[in-house]
Design a protein around this motif. Structure first.
Motif, mmCIF file in Angstrom:
data_model
loop_
_atom_site.group_PDB
_atom_site.id
_atom_site.type_symbol
_atom_site.label_atom_id
_atom_site.label_comp_id
_atom_site.label_asym_id
_atom_site.label_seq_id
_atom_site.Cartn_x
_atom_site.Cartn_y
_atom_site.Cartn_z
ATOM 1 N N THR A 164 -13.445 -17.209 -27.035
ATOM 2 C CA THR A 164 -14.060 -15.909 -26.989
ATOM 3 C C THR A 164 -13.504 -15.769 -28.434
ATOM 4 N N ARG A 165 -14.039 -14.557 -29.015
ATOM 5 C CA ARG A 165 -13.851 -13.841 -29.573
ATOM 6 C C ARG A 165 -11.831 -13.792 -29.791
ATOM 7 N N ASN A 185 -9.887 -13.298 -33.802
ATOM 8 C CA ASN A 185 -11.395 -13.831 -34.135
ATOM 9 C C ASN A 185 -11.652 -15.746 -34.150
ATOM 10 N N GLY A 186 -11.626 -15.722 -33.410
ATOM 11 C CA GLY A 186 -11.930 -17.190 -33.001
ATOM 12 C C GLY A 186 -13.392 -17.211 -33.463
ATOM 13 N N LYS A 187 -14.092 -18.968 -33.618
ATOM 14 C CA LYS A 187 -14.710 -18.821 -34.512
ATOM 15 C C LYS A 187 -15.430 -20.202 -33.348
ATOM 16 N N VAL A 198 -7.869 -24.782 -32.712
ATOM 17 C CA VAL A 198 -8.384 -23.232 -33.228
ATOM 18 C C VAL A 198 -9.233 -23.590 -34.394
ATOM 19 N N ILE A 199 -10.164 -22.869 -34.423
ATOM 20 C CA ILE A 199 -10.516 -22.512 -36.469
ATOM 21 C C ILE A 199 -11.193 -21.124 -36.188
ATOM 22 N N THR A 200 -9.952 -20.306 -37.160
ATOM 23 C CA THR A 200 -10.685 -18.173 -37.375
ATOM 24 C C THR A 200 -11.377 -19.265 -38.409
ATOM 25 N N ILE A 204 -5.655 -21.706 -38.425
ATOM 26 C CA ILE A 204 -6.458 -22.313 -37.540
ATOM 27 C C ILE A 204 -4.719 -23.348 -36.617
ATOM 28 N N LEU A 205 -5.256 -23.242 -35.259
ATOM 29 C CA LEU A 205 -4.274 -23.155 -34.687
ATOM 30 C C LEU A 205 -4.277 -24.597 -33.828
ATOM 31 N N LYS A 206 -3.606 -25.219 -33.376
ATOM 32 C CA LYS A 206 -3.418 -26.418 -32.352
ATOM 33 C C LYS A 206 -2.615 -26.164 -31.320
ATOM 34 N N TYR A 207 -3.347 -26.281 -30.109
ATOM 35 C CA TYR A 207 -3.401 -26.086 -28.435
ATOM 36 C C TYR A 207 -1.904 -27.163 -28.093
#
Length: 317
Positions: A164-165, A185-187, A198-200, A204-207
């Protein structure tokens, strides 16, 4: 260990600022090609790494680009149009899947491969596995989660990823939530083999499975960021920048060298002591001989010398 992009070499790419102006989104495939989506005219344009235009699509309604990792078949989903289409490397439409006749209201679609889709049906609160080649429903799972601010969907290894956002949530097919974290601000998602990213707009985040989200890129001055397997691509002040993922090789300290040098010293030391023993023994013999001759200058002292030598040799042994 994760390092922010500020430690990587930054390079400006030759893409005209007019082409980047009003860009709503940007994606990069593994060949270095860029896909620029503009919400103003619903256009999707593909450029090579030198800024040359390869193809362009003019769309009638907004579309969400899922991924460009396979440039031969790029999936685009339209919530407004209730359809998903695939385009080829020249941005020509090669397949269209219409959801209006078969489903209620599809909130999000994820193309797993060139045969199967995962669909979130908001009207029936179901997650549907759908083979669009033969138009059959393979599986259907109750999914009574909130669809508010839904940005993206990903299904991988029996896990359902919802973005979600403001958050990321991970579920099992039994609708058990196994992870949740805040995201600003998730995209969209990006999957690289087993890694889920996850790209915003500027991060950039890694799970890390069922543990945390780790930032691998962050620049507050960037408007749009994406990555392929070799580089990060970022739009900053209507200019395109590339950050290489290749790190400089660092010389690691050889922690095992110290014990090895100690062992060598221990092996060498006894041999040095052995080598020095004959020199010391000869010196003692010379001193004793001189002492005997000084005490008995007028007589032969050979016998006494032999006796003294025998005594010293016995003591040395």
């Amino acid at each position: 260990m994760f390092t922010f992009c500020s430690l990587y070499a930054q390079k400006s790419l030759p893409l005209d600022t007019l082409k980047l102006k009003e860009a709503k989104d940007m994606l990069a495939d593994d060949y270095g090609n860029l896909y620029i989506y503009k919400n103003k005219d619903f256009s999707l344009t593909k450029y090579d790494s030198l800024g040359k235009q390869i193809g362009k699509m003019m769309l009638t309604v907004p579309y969400k680009i899922q991924t460009v990792q396979n440039p031969l078949s790029v999936p685009l989903f339209s919530e407004n149009g209730q359809e998903l289409k695939f385009v080829d490397q020249n941005m020509n439409e090669i397949q269209r899947v219409d959801f209006k006749q078969k489903f209620g209201f599809i909130k999000m679609a994820y193309a797993e491969d060139l045969q199967q889709l995962w669909l979130l049906d908001e009207s029936t609160k179901r997650l549907i596995q759908y083979n669009f080649r033969n138009e059959t429903i393979i599986n259907s799972y109750p999914f009574d989660a909130s669809f508010d601010d839904l940005m993206d969907l990903l299904v991988y290894e029996n896990k359902i990823y919802i973005l979600t956002r403001n958050s990321i949530r991970v579920y099992t097919f039994k609708f058990e939530k196994i992870f949740e974290a805040s995201v600003e601000n998730g995209k969209r998602f990006r999957r690289e083999n087993e890694n889920i990213l996850v790209i915003t707009p500027n991060t950039i985040l890694k799970y890390i499975p069922e543990k945390e989200m780790v930032k691998i890129f962050q620049d507050p001055d960037v408007q749009i960021v994406d990555k392929n397997t070799l580089s990060y691509f970022a739009i900053k002040a209507n200019k395109l920048y590339l950050y290489s993922l290749e790190k400089n090789k660092e010389i690691q300290p050889q922690t095992e060298s110290e014990p090895q040098s100690k062992d060598t010293q221990q092996e060498v030391k006894p041999s040095e002591e052995k080598t020095s023993e004959p020199d010391t023994q000869e010196k003692k013999l010379e001193e004793k001989t001189q002492e005997i001759e000084n005490k008995n200058p007028g007589e032969s002292s050979i016998q006494k010398l032999i006796e003294e030598i025998s005594t010293l040799q016995s003591a040395g042994d």
